[in-house]
Scaffold this motif. Structure first.
Motif, short mmCIF file in Angstrom:
data_model
loop_
_atom_site.label_atom_id
_atom_site.label_comp_id
_atom_site.label_asym_id
_atom_site.label_seq_id
_atom_site.Cartn_x
_atom_site.Cartn_y
_atom_site.Cartn_z
N ALA A 387 0.81 -1.22 0.00
CA ALA A 387 0.00 0.00 0.00
C ALA A 387 0.85 1.27 0.00
N VAL A 388 1.66 1.45 1.03
CA VAL A 388 2.51 2.64 1.11
C VAL A 388 3.87 2.23 1.64
N ALA A 389 4.88 3.00 1.24
CA ALA A 389 6.24 2.78 1.73
C ALA A 389 6.67 4.00 2.51
N VAL A 390 7.38 3.75 3.61
CA VAL A 390 7.91 4.83 4.44
C VAL A 390 9.43 4.75 4.41
N ILE A 391 10.07 5.91 4.21
CA ILE A 391 11.53 6.00 4.26
C ILE A 391 11.93 6.86 5.45
N GLY A 392 12.87 6.36 6.23
CA GLY A 392 13.49 7.16 7.28
C GLY A 392 14.94 7.41 6.92
N ILE A 393 15.44 8.62 7.18
CA ILE A 393 16.81 9.01 6.88
C ILE A 393 17.52 9.32 8.19
N GLY A 394 18.80 8.94 8.28
CA GLY A 394 19.56 9.24 9.49
C GLY A 394 21.05 9.23 9.22
N ASP A 395 21.83 9.58 10.24
CA ASP A 395 23.28 9.56 10.10
C ASP A 395 23.82 8.14 10.07
#
Length: 440
Positions: A387-395
């Protein structure tokens, strides 16, 4: 001249492509030809057509009608159907290979034969079959270490692995018989042990610009259990490698992509222009090829296009113009984690028709991409696939995973996701696995 870019496809990958194009300083006009409505893509496009994306004439007619000056094809099925050929025949340059070149994905046997013919390292033992003749002898030699692959496109679900899906020789024979009865050629390969990773390269036929390595998670449930899916999530690391890989692994994969692109040009008499995507296995004996794909991966593209710093229109123009050597392709030195939210029962008996409620506010280091959703009475409705994709960004991966998980948990309803993707414990297990293999 202002660009009008045609996007072909309707998934989260194509949503990510549309967003990357829309970020361009060149401000291209976007149009999309798709087999379903994707509200995320539609919100970025001047025109949105719905039809059969595997119908080359229909796609070419849409491109002509809307005066497209460039096309980006997302999924594999249109490439295998010759949509790039049809677009080029009406004067629209395409990021995506012709039907002949796309055989690197549409025929697993073709890919294996290409490596063998051009003496490119990375092949395990393999044999192609169109019938059951001689199969049992091969299976007996590789009794507990074989993989059976439908030769053609099967949406990531045409592969069965001994010990995971095939628990006996009888299971293997039954799967092969099913393929033969449906007229599907297949390939039997030696099962190799290691850690999988994806390495994609932009390619203009001569020059390759490599992207950061990514690890995908095909199985539906935590701990890599359950049926294969189109991909439940992915992660990248800030150094563009992965914690369980060494520099030699990356170099070998990049070199394999380079040599395969050159072999394809020689074999097919035309340059490969698009994204060349190697699915690899790091083993104690070096990098082995699992399979090639002729386009961006999904979910891998969500990580990579989010991290891409170079103007994507500039890259696309260089791919079709053969000038990629002149472009400095850069990605952010950050880590990313992607997790797909999917309906209960996915992939075999998914629920359909449930509302997807997205968080009202997102952290600045998170993104959401829409995939198999429709809009009904102003609400997002799940249509049965991812259904949906979530992206998280970090160091680092740990930080990116925490961001991603926080957002995913804010999406209520009869959905699930893999909570283990990108977690410290899972990655530590993969690092230990490779250490054990390399020291054996």
């Amino acid at each position: 001249m202002s660009e009008t870019v045609l996007i072909v496809g309707s998934g989260a990958r194509e949503h990510a492509i549309a967003l990357a194009l829309a970020r361009s300083a060149q401000q291209p006009a976007l149009v999309c030809f798709s087999n379903a409505l994707n509200p995320g893509i539609a919100s970025l496009c001047l025109e949105y057509g719905i039809g059969r994306i595997t119908d080359p004439e229909a796609v070419a007619a849409f491109a002509r009608e809307h005066e497209a000056t460039l096309a980006v094809i997302g999924p594999e099925a249109p490439l295998a159907a010759g949509v790039a050929d049809a677009l080029m025949s009406v004067g629209v340059p395409v990021v995506g290979p012709t039907r002949s070149l796309a055989r690197i994905e549409s025929s697993k046997g073709f890919a294996r034969d290409l490596l063998a013919k051009y003496k490119i390292p990375g092949n395990p033992f393999f044999r192609r079959f169109t019938s059951m003749d001689g199969l049992e002898e091969v299976l007996n030699v590789y009794a507990n270490r074989h993989v059976i692959k439908d030769d053609g496109l099967a949406g990531g679900k045409g592969v069965k692995v001994c010990g995971d899906h095939l628990l006996s020789i009888d299971d293997s024979l039954a799967f092969a018989r099913e393929l033969v009865e449906h007229g599907h050629p297949f390939v039997v390969e030696e099962k190799i042990e290691g850690e999988e990773f994806s390495l994609m390269s932009f390619c203009d036929g001569v020059t390759l610009k490599h992207m950061p390595a990514v690890q995908d998670h095909k199985r539906a449930y935590n701990g890599d259990k359950g049926p294969n899916t189109g991909g439940m999530g992915t992660y990248t690391d800030a150094d563009h490698k992965l914690p369980f890989l060494n520099g030699k692994d990356i170099t070998e994969a990049q070199e394999m992509n380079r040599r395969v692109a050159a072999a394809l040009a020689q074999e097919c008499g035309a340059p490969y222009r698009g994204v060349l995507y190697g699915g690899f296995m790091a083993t104690r004996d070096g990098v082995k090829l699992i399979e090639y794909n002729a386009r961006f991966g999904d979910p891998e593209s969500l990580n990579l296009l989010t991290l891409l710093q170079t103007d994507f229109v500039e890259i696309c123009r260089a791919i079709v113009g053969g000038t990629l050597a002149e472009v400095d392709v850069r990605f952010s030195d950050r880590a990313s984690v992607c997790k797909y939210v999917v309906p209960e029962g996915y992939p075999e008996t998914p629920r359909k028709g449930d509302e997807v409620q997205l968080p009202e506010e997102l952290p600045t280091n998170a993104k959401i991409f829409l995939s198999a959703v429709d809009v009904q009475q102003g609400k997002l409705i799940a249509t049965g696939s991812r259904a949906v994709a979530v992206i998280g960004i970090g160091d680092n991966i740990s930080e990116a995973e925490a961001v991603c998980e926080q957002v995913v948990r804010e999406i209520p309803g009869p959905f699930f996701h893999r909570t283990d993707i990108g977690t410290d414990s899972v990655i530590a297990g993969r690092v230990d696995h490779m250490k054990r293999l390399r020291s054996a």
